[in-house]
Scaffold this motif. Structure first.
Motif, PDB file in Angstrom:
ATOM      1  N   ALA A  64       9.385   6.398  -3.415  1.00  0.00           N
ATOM      2  CA  ALA A  64       9.156   7.481  -3.263  1.00  0.00           C
ATOM      3  C   ALA A  64      10.532   8.299  -3.140  1.00  0.00           C
ATOM      4  CB  ALA A  64       8.219   8.035  -2.465  1.00  0.00           C
ATOM      5  N   ASP A  65      10.598   9.404  -3.570  1.00  0.00           N
ATOM      6  CA  ASP A  65      11.773  10.406  -3.108  1.00  0.00           C
ATOM      7  C   ASP A  65      11.664  10.763  -1.739  1.00  0.00           C
ATOM      8  OD1 ASP A  65      13.644  12.445  -2.547  1.00  0.00           O
ATOM      9  OD2 ASP A  65      13.401  13.297  -4.745  1.00  0.00           O
ATOM     10  N   LEU A  66      12.143  10.347  -0.505  1.00  0.00           N
ATOM     11  CA  LEU A  66      11.886  10.551   0.627  1.00  0.00           C
ATOM     12  C   LEU A  66      12.208  11.971   0.949  1.00  0.00           C
ATOM     13  CD1 LEU A  66      12.950   7.167   2.439  1.00  0.00           C
ATOM     14  CD2 LEU A  66      10.533   7.854   1.918  1.00  0.00           C
ATOM     15  N   ASN A  67      13.011  12.629   0.304  1.00  0.00           N
ATOM     16  CA  ASN A  67      13.045  13.923   0.664  1.00  0.00           C
ATOM     17  C   ASN A  67      11.953  15.109   0.378  1.00  0.00           C
ATOM     18  OD1 ASN A  67      16.289  13.863   1.047  1.00  0.00           O
ATOM     19  ND2 ASN A  67      16.201  13.781  -1.510  1.00  0.00           N
ATOM     20  N   LEU A  68      10.986  14.312  -0.295  1.00  0.00           N
ATOM     21  CA  LEU A  68       9.565  15.073  -0.081  1.00  0.00           C
ATOM     22  C   LEU A  68       8.813  15.140   1.028  1.00  0.00           C
ATOM     23  CD1 LEU A  68       8.170  13.430  -3.718  1.00  0.00           C
ATOM     24  CD2 LEU A  68       9.279  15.658  -3.404  1.00  0.00           C
ATOM     25  N   PHE A  69       9.204  14.134   2.059  1.00  0.00           N
ATOM     26  CA  PHE A  69       8.395  13.951   3.256  1.00  0.00           C
ATOM     27  C   PHE A  69       9.310  14.166   4.255  1.00  0.00           C
ATOM     28  CE2 PHE A  69       7.377  10.494   0.404  1.00  0.00           C
ATOM     29  CZ  PHE A  69       6.154  10.702   0.103  1.00  0.00           C
ATOM     30  N   ALA A  70      10.560  15.104   4.066  1.00  0.00           N
ATOM     31  CA  ALA A  70      11.455  15.288   5.154  1.00  0.00           C
ATOM     32  C   ALA A  70      10.755  16.500   6.100  1.00  0.00           C
ATOM     33  CB  ALA A  70      12.776  15.886   4.568  1.00  0.00           C
ATOM     34  N   ASP A  71      10.118  17.436   5.464  1.00  0.00           N
ATOM     35  CA  ASP A  71       9.352  18.547   6.650  1.00  0.00           C
ATOM     36  C   ASP A  71       8.355  17.853   7.339  1.00  0.00           C
ATOM     37  OD1 ASP A  71       7.526  18.676   4.554  1.00  0.00           O
ATOM     38  OD2 ASP A  71       7.772  20.453   4.232  1.00  0.00           O
ATOM     39  N   ALA A 106      14.166  -2.901  -5.673  1.00  0.00           N
ATOM     40  CA  ALA A 106      12.831  -2.633  -5.795  1.00  0.00           C
ATOM     41  C   ALA A 106      12.218  -2.282  -4.549  1.00  0.00           C
ATOM     42  CB  ALA A 106      11.888  -3.586  -6.685  1.00  0.00           C
ATOM     43  N   MET A 107      12.213  -1.235  -4.120  1.00  0.00           N
ATOM     44  CA  MET A 107      11.876  -0.630  -2.577  1.00  0.00           C
ATOM     45  C   MET A 107      10.502   0.208  -2.622  1.00  0.00           C
ATOM     46  SD  MET A 107      13.983  -2.391  -0.945  1.00  0.00           S
ATOM     47  CE  MET A 107      15.573  -3.136  -0.983  1.00  0.00           C
ATOM     48  N   GLY A 108       9.636  -0.045  -1.858  1.00  0.00           N
ATOM     49  CA  GLY A 108       8.485   0.822  -1.457  1.00  0.00           C
ATOM     50  C   GLY A 108       7.754   0.867  -3.023  1.00  0.00           C
ATOM     51  N   GLY A 109       7.281   1.956  -3.306  1.00  0.00           N
ATOM     52  CA  GLY A 109       6.747   2.491  -4.451  1.00  0.00           C
ATOM     53  C   GLY A 109       7.381   1.860  -5.763  1.00  0.00           C
ATOM     54  N   GLY A 110       8.656   1.373  -5.858  1.00  0.00           N
ATOM     55  CA  GLY A 110       9.389   0.786  -6.857  1.00  0.00           C
ATOM     56  C   GLY A 110       8.887  -0.818  -6.871  1.00  0.00           C
ATOM     57  N   LEU A 111       8.530  -1.470  -5.706  1.00  0.00           N
ATOM     58  CA  LEU A 111       8.078  -2.640  -5.711  1.00  0.00           C
ATOM     59  C   LEU A 111       6.650  -2.602  -6.125  1.00  0.00           C
ATOM     60  CD1 LEU A 111       8.026  -5.629  -5.426  1.00  0.00           C
ATOM     61  CD2 LEU A 111       7.788  -5.379  -2.761  1.00  0.00           C
ATOM     62  N   GLU A 112       5.868  -1.560  -5.645  1.00  0.00           N
ATOM     63  CA  GLU A 112       4.384  -1.321  -5.839  1.00  0.00           C
ATOM     64  C   GLU A 112       4.131  -1.144  -7.621  1.00  0.00           C
ATOM     65  OE1 GLU A 112       2.375   0.338  -2.034  1.00  0.00           O
ATOM     66  OE2 GLU A 112       3.995   1.498  -2.940  1.00  0.00           O
ATOM     67  N   VAL A 113       4.979  -0.371  -8.020  1.00  0.00           N
ATOM     68  CA  VAL A 113       5.239  -0.317  -9.663  1.00  0.00           C
ATOM     69  C   VAL A 113       5.029  -1.708 -10.490  1.00  0.00           C
ATOM     70  CG1 VAL A 113       7.234   0.331 -10.398  1.00  0.00           C
ATOM     71  CG2 VAL A 113       5.312   1.037 -11.577  1.00  0.00           C
ATOM     72  N   PRO A 131       9.606  -1.046   2.838  1.00  0.00           N
ATOM     73  CA  PRO A 131      10.210  -0.362   3.926  1.00  0.00           C
ATOM     74  C   PRO A 131       9.435   0.567   4.508  1.00  0.00           C
ATOM     75  CG  PRO A 131      11.328   0.087   1.978  1.00  0.00           C
ATOM     76  CD  PRO A 131      10.451  -0.639   1.530  1.00  0.00           C
ATOM     77  N   GLU A 132       8.329   1.033   3.864  1.00  0.00           N
ATOM     78  CA  GLU A 132       7.536   2.524   4.325  1.00  0.00           C
ATOM     79  C   GLU A 132       7.550   2.333   5.910  1.00  0.00           C
ATOM     80  OE1 GLU A 132       6.098   1.575   0.096  1.00  0.00           O
ATOM     81  OE2 GLU A 132       6.620   0.419   1.989  1.00  0.00           O
ATOM     82  N   ALA A 133       7.186   1.197   6.401  1.00  0.00           N
ATOM     83  CA  ALA A 133       6.854   1.641   7.999  1.00  0.00           C
ATOM     84  C   ALA A 133       8.078   2.123   8.704  1.00  0.00           C
ATOM     85  CB  ALA A 133       6.365   0.307   8.591  1.00  0.00           C
ATOM     86  N   LYS A 134       9.117   1.737   8.349  1.00  0.00           N
ATOM     87  CA  LYS A 134      10.373   2.255   9.012  1.00  0.00           C
ATOM     88  C   LYS A 134      10.340   3.738   9.079  1.00  0.00           C
ATOM     89  CE  LYS A 134      13.373  -1.842   8.411  1.00  0.00           C
ATOM     90  NZ  LYS A 134      14.647  -2.457   7.739  1.00  0.00           N
TER      91      LYS A 134
END
Length: 145
Positions: A64-71, A106-113, A131-134
């Motif tokens: 996921a683009d983590l910028n989407l969750f920044a706020d 392949a991280m997070g959603g990249g591994l999940e795909v 690495p989502e939990a981090k």
């Protein structure tokens, strides 16, 4: 659909390249496009297999683009979890053989795909993680299964 997913048909094979530099991250737009694309390929009886890879040499996909969750907006996280789930569930039900050609991180959603595909083939230098939990999130698109 979107310029973040490039599709090329080669005979009976569809090659899908994630194209969202620099890390081939997933957005609402690309997840909805993936779902629609797989549905379209399921209807195309000339396509027997789907190969998914990432543009470039460093990232298959960083998720996921983590910028989407920044706020910290929980509704964004909820909606993105739904888009991830719908897209990757549709991918897991592709009627042909799906192959993840993992060519980098392949991280997070990249591994999940990749996990939603039938077969995963990784280059030697590839690295995979959830690495989502981090960052206070859960693997919501198959990573816990």
């Amino acid at each position: 659909m979107t310029d973040k997913l490039i599709v090329e048909k080669r005979g009976n094979i569809a090659l899908l390249t994630m194209n969202n530099p620099p890390a081939n991250t997933w957005t609402e737009e690309s997840l909805k496009a993936l779902k629609a694309l797989v549905e379209e390929l399921n209807a195309d009886r000339d396509i027997y297999s789907l190969v998914i890879t990432g543009q470039g040499e460093k990232f298959f996909s960083a998720g996921a683009d983590l910028n989407l969750f920044a706020d910290g907006d929980r509704s964004v996280a909820r909606d993105m979890a739904r888009y991830f789930g719908e897209a990757f569930e549709t991918l897991s039900q592709f009627r042909g053989v799906s192959i993840a050609a993992i060519n980098g991180f392949a991280m997070g959603g990249g591994l999940e795909v990749a996990l939603a595909c039938d077969i995963r083939i990784a280059e030697e230098q590839s690295q995979m993680a959830l690495p989502e939990a981090k960052v206070g999130l859960l693997p919501c698109a198959g990573g816990t299964q």
